[in-house]
Design a protein around this motif. Structure first.
Motif, PDB file in Angstrom:
ATOM      1  N   ARG A  37       0.683  -1.276  -0.005  1.00  0.00           N
ATOM      2  CA  ARG A  37      -0.007   0.070  -0.069  1.00  0.00           C
ATOM      3  C   ARG A  37       0.805   1.181  -0.036  1.00  0.00           C
ATOM      4  O   ARG A  37       0.645   2.308  -0.758  1.00  0.00           O
ATOM      5  CB  ARG A  37      -0.911   0.056   1.210  1.00  0.00           C
ATOM      6  CG  ARG A  37      -2.207  -0.857   1.161  1.00  0.00           C
ATOM      7  CD  ARG A  37      -3.006  -0.226   2.197  1.00  0.00           C
ATOM      8  NE  ARG A  37      -2.717  -0.048   3.505  1.00  0.00           N
ATOM      9  CZ  ARG A  37      -2.863  -1.256   4.166  1.00  0.00           C
ATOM     10  NH1 ARG A  37      -3.385  -2.298   3.819  1.00  0.00           N
ATOM     11  NH2 ARG A  37      -2.278  -1.171   5.482  1.00  0.00           N
ATOM     12  N   ARG A  38       1.672   1.149   0.849  1.00  0.00           N
ATOM     13  CA  ARG A  38       2.594   2.295   0.986  1.00  0.00           C
ATOM     14  C   ARG A  38       3.608   2.502  -0.332  1.00  0.00           C
ATOM     15  O   ARG A  38       3.699   3.704  -0.896  1.00  0.00           O
ATOM     16  CB  ARG A  38       3.762   2.140   2.186  1.00  0.00           C
ATOM     17  CG  ARG A  38       4.607   2.983   2.109  1.00  0.00           C
ATOM     18  CD  ARG A  38       5.139   3.644   3.271  1.00  0.00           C
ATOM     19  NE  ARG A  38       6.009   4.561   3.153  1.00  0.00           N
ATOM     20  CZ  ARG A  38       6.971   5.033   4.168  1.00  0.00           C
ATOM     21  NH1 ARG A  38       6.670   4.605   5.337  1.00  0.00           N
ATOM     22  NH2 ARG A  38       7.824   5.984   3.726  1.00  0.00           N
ATOM     23  N   ARG A  53       1.204   4.226  -3.062  1.00  0.00           N
ATOM     24  CA  ARG A  53       1.095   5.933  -2.605  1.00  0.00           C
ATOM     25  C   ARG A  53       2.240   6.497  -3.120  1.00  0.00           C
ATOM     26  O   ARG A  53       2.147   7.685  -3.713  1.00  0.00           O
ATOM     27  CB  ARG A  53       0.708   5.891  -1.126  1.00  0.00           C
ATOM     28  CG  ARG A  53      -0.572   5.294  -0.946  1.00  0.00           C
ATOM     29  CD  ARG A  53      -1.214   5.318   0.418  1.00  0.00           C
ATOM     30  NE  ARG A  53      -1.147   6.678   1.045  1.00  0.00           N
ATOM     31  CZ  ARG A  53      -1.272   6.955   2.228  1.00  0.00           C
ATOM     32  NH1 ARG A  53      -1.551   6.041   3.435  1.00  0.00           N
ATOM     33  NH2 ARG A  53      -1.921   7.992   2.952  1.00  0.00           N
ATOM     34  N   ALA A  54       3.465   5.847  -2.708  1.00  0.00           N
ATOM     35  CA  ALA A  54       4.762   6.738  -3.158  1.00  0.00           C
ATOM     36  C   ALA A  54       4.711   6.707  -4.611  1.00  0.00           C
ATOM     37  O   ALA A  54       5.145   7.703  -5.126  1.00  0.00           O
ATOM     38  CB  ALA A  54       5.929   5.983  -2.618  1.00  0.00           C
TER      39      ALA A  54
END
Lengths: 246, 523
Positions: free
Chosen positions: A191-192, A195-196
């Motif tokens: 997920r991270r 987003r990045a």
């Protein structure tokens, strides 16, 4: 001195010494390289001795099998003997000891590079001088950001699990707990990263698109001098050893 | 001159969804205009912003109908990354979207992507740092050493350095201490900027907004116009749609004819008769609950995260049955570490903790979920089968009982995580870490009421929050953390009126502070 040494010549020098450690099957060479690396870390990089000892643990564990076989049982592992024969090891030195110190020497030489190099500056140097793709470079930097955040996320997941199961939080997770945390942590990392990646794209990063680079410290004459000095010492050592062998 | 940004009958649908996330909507952002996009959680505000440069549906899979134009050009005519020269984004959680390794890297990132001449970049980075108030000495600081608020300010500096003529910002101040949030609003919404901003709490930025667009729960525009007009003419409908309203508007709704929301609150209060004191008090303060025995306490405790340094020293505090305690402080003050120690999850490094076991409802509710559906999570509490349905009904989760917890809205996730802790009597002490983040007005009000219900059940509740009005609405007592220690431990209204103490910790008084003054004078 080492912290101001440009990352790329420093990397080349460390790789050259590690390469030499891998081809020279002499106990004196391995011990000298290990001692030199330790000295640099203690004196130049000012790494506390306790931290250095902790750093040595994984390398020592790796080479410990050879060491114990050689010293405690006064025998040699088949692999060690084979290595000694292939690399022209001296018959009077236990091959297990050489392999043990080789692991330590290589490990501490790597530590010299890692502990004295700014990772961001290193990645930027790779992008600027060795054409590392910016997408890959910034992905690497993002991964370095993620490590401490993953630790914080893991702590939160462990506390939530302790609450759910009604237990207290152990200082170190047990194997069952580690397995149960693997998938939630992986989901968090994915997920991270997503987003990045969206943020990078929104801010104009795109594979193949021309981009400029924030000016970085150039490779100075002092860096070249240090590199050639280090290579010169290595060449001189090799020459002395071959004369001794003859 | 074309609009800075325009949406013409745009409807957006996420891949795999059976209904549109938002739309069809038509709205625009004129050059130099500052537009506030309001809407309940799940109304599609963030999706609309992602579509502004084509990130949706190019990088976020989905379908788009209608036309979006940036400075008169269809967004489909370029790739999303190409629009970085025209439109800058500010994301809600800068902590996970920063690219560089150091502050300088981060601010230079967009400039490098725009191929700005290398020699010019250091000067532009320094200028941007000065504008935002970031010390030049931070240029080489690693991003990972910055607090959440500091990272958000670095993200703002990077946005300003990008110098794009259009800006879109998605809840940029949601997790910031109030004073930092105000500084961000000053820079982001300066006069003359073309900015579209999504914010759940519009009160603090309303005077910097030219126009307001409110999206209904169906993802369509329900009201549009000057902020005061929209809030005055559509207040009831906006509240019904779950949108958080400024305090004066909420008071007007609660006491029609008594408070004029168009007037400054102090002036409006001058017209309120003293006979309405009780009514006014009940609107902003919690209804008192008899406080019981002490159920958890820290005695001269030093609190530290595992393997980390001590962040709070010599903490002595207690929590009583039926009490709601607000834990306040600037970013990085050690609030979450205190929560873990007070709950008993982390033993203090020095001193001791006594009392009943406690549980923490984490800021990220997903940390609490471990099963495949909402129903399975509730069943996991060892509740008799016939007891599951009433719990789902009670927490308004029956409609989503068979969904995976990760697919719920933020408000639903928050309710489920709280239900998992509250629907068992294992935890007399409950600590909620930033429970209002990501919640719309309706969900926040419901959460506040739920917290008071839990307190009435004789639990001890602690709430960590940056939202001073929410703290005032739910808490009986407040502790203020700053500089590694407890700076204040007193009744919540008393702390909220202590502007000097709040300012010293970088906090601002709540919007309801004038009401507290009025109540003090009236009594």
């Amino acid at each position: 001195m080492l912290k101001t040494f440009h990352p790329l010549p420093k990397l080349a020098l460390c790789l050259a010494w590690i390469g030499a450690s891998l081809v020279v099957f002499r106990l004196s060479f391995q011990i000298a390289l290990f001692a030199a690396a330790m000295l640099l870390l203690l004196v130049d990089a000012r790494i506390p001795p306790r931290r250095l000892l902790l750093l040595m643990v994984p390398f020592a564990l790796f080479g410990f099998g050879f060491f114990t076989t050689s010293i405690l049982f006064r025998a040699e592992a088949g692999f060690a003997v084979q290595m000694a024969q292939e690399q022209g090891g001296a018959p009077d030195v236990a091959p297990g000891l050489v392999l043990f110190f080789r692991v330590l020497a290589c490990g501490m030489t790597s530590a010299v590079f890692v502990l004295t190099t700014d990772p961001g500056q290193f990645v930027r140097a790779l992008m600027q001088h060795l054409r590392l793709s910016p997408s890959l470079g910034f992905a690497l930097m993002q991964a370095m950001h993620m490590v401490p955040d993953l630790r914080a996320e893991m702590l939160q997941l462990r506390m939530a699990r302790a609450i759910r199961l009604g237990g207290t939080l152990r200082r170190f997770p047990v194997p069952g707990e580690v397995i149960s945390l693997a998938i939630p942590l992986l989901a968090y990392a994915i997920r991270r990263a997503t987003r990045a990646a969206l943020s990078f794209e929104a801010r104009g990063l795109q594979p193949g698109r021309p981009r400029s680079n924030l000016p970085q410290p150039p490779i100075r004459r002092a860096d070249w001098t240090l590199l050639f000095l280090g290579l010169g010492v290595l060449a001189a050592t090799a020459a002395i050893m071959s004369i001794q062998a003859a | 001159m074309p609009d800075a940004l325009s949406y013409d009958r745009v409807a957006l649908r996420h891949a795999g969804a059976i209904t549109d996330a938002v739309g069809p909507v038509s709205l625009s952002l004129a050059p130099g205009e500052r537009v506030l996009l309001l809407g309940a959680s799940g109304a599609g505000k963030s999706t609309l912003l992602h579509a502004a440069t084509g990130l949706f549906p190019v990088s976020i899979p989905g379908d788009k109908r209608g036309t979006i134009r940036l400075q008169g050009q269809p967004v489909d005519s370029r790739r999303p990354a190409d629009w970085a020269d025209t439109c800058g984004y500010l994301f809600q959680d800068a902590g996970v979207t920063l690219a560089g390794f150091t502050v300088r890297d981060e601010i230079a990132f967009s400039l490098e992507n725009l191929s700005v001449a290398a020699a010019k970049i250091p000067r532009m980075v320094a200028k941007s740092m000065t504008r935002v108030g970031i010390p030049q000495s931070w240029a080489d600081r690693r991003i990972t050493t910055l607090s959440g608020g500091e990272r958000q300010m670095v993200a703002l500096a990077a946005l300003l350095a990008q110098d794009a003529p259009v800006t879109v910002a998605d809840e940029p101040a949601a997790s910031l201490a109030p004073s930092v949030g105000r500084r961000m609003a000053d820079l982001l919404l300066a006069l003359g900027c073309s900015t579209m901003v999504v914010e759940h709490k519009p009160g603090p930025i309303l005077n910097r907004i030219d126009r307001c667009v409110a999206l209904g729960r169906d993802g369509r525009v329900m009201a549009e116009g000057a902020p005061r007009d929209v809030l005055h003419q559509h207040d009831a409908a906006l509240a019904e749609a779950g949108i958080a309203l400024p305090l004066a508007t909420r008071l007007h709704l609660a006491m029609p004819g008594l408070i004029d929301p168009r007037m400054p609150l102090q002036d409006a209060l001058a017209c309120v008769p003293r006979s309405r004191t009780e009514r006014l008090r009940d609107t902003v303060l919690p209804i008192a609950i008899p406080i019981g025995e002490e159920i958890a306490a820290l005695d001269r405790a030093d609190c530290a995260p595992p393997f980390g340094p001590v962040v709070l020293r010599d903490v002595s505090m207690s929590l009583r049955a039926g009490e709601v305690l607000a834990i306040l402080g600037p970013n990085g003050a050690g609030k979450s570490t205190l929560a873990a120690c007070l709950s008993g999850l982390l033993p203090p490094r020095a001193g001791r903790r006594t009392g009943a076991p406690g549980a923490v409802a984490f800021q990220n509710p997903e940390a609490h979920f471990s099963r495949e559906s909402v129903r399975a999570e509730i069943e996991g509490l060892d509740i008799a089968p016939e007891g599951v349905a009433p719990i789902l009904e009670d927490w308004a989760l029956a409609r989503v009982a068979d969904q995976h917890p990760f697919t719920l809205s933020q408000g639903q996730k928050r309710r489920l995580s709280l239900a998992l802790l509250a629907e068992t009597d294992r935890w007399p002490v409950l600590i909620l870490d930033e429970p209002t983040v990501g919640l719309d007005g309706a969900a926040e009000t419901a959460l506040g009421r739920r917290i008071r219900v839990l307190a009435r059940q004789r639990r001890g509740i602690a709430v960590i929050t940056h939202d001073m009005d929410f703290a005032l609405f739910v808490a009986d007592r407040a502790v203020l953390l700053d500089r590694g220690a407890v700076q204040s431990d007193c009744p919540c209204p008393a702390l909220m009126r202590d502007t000097a103490r709040l300012a010293a910790a970088g906090l601002l008084p709540p919007e309801a502070a004038p009401i507290l003054d009025w109540l003090e004078a009236a009594c």
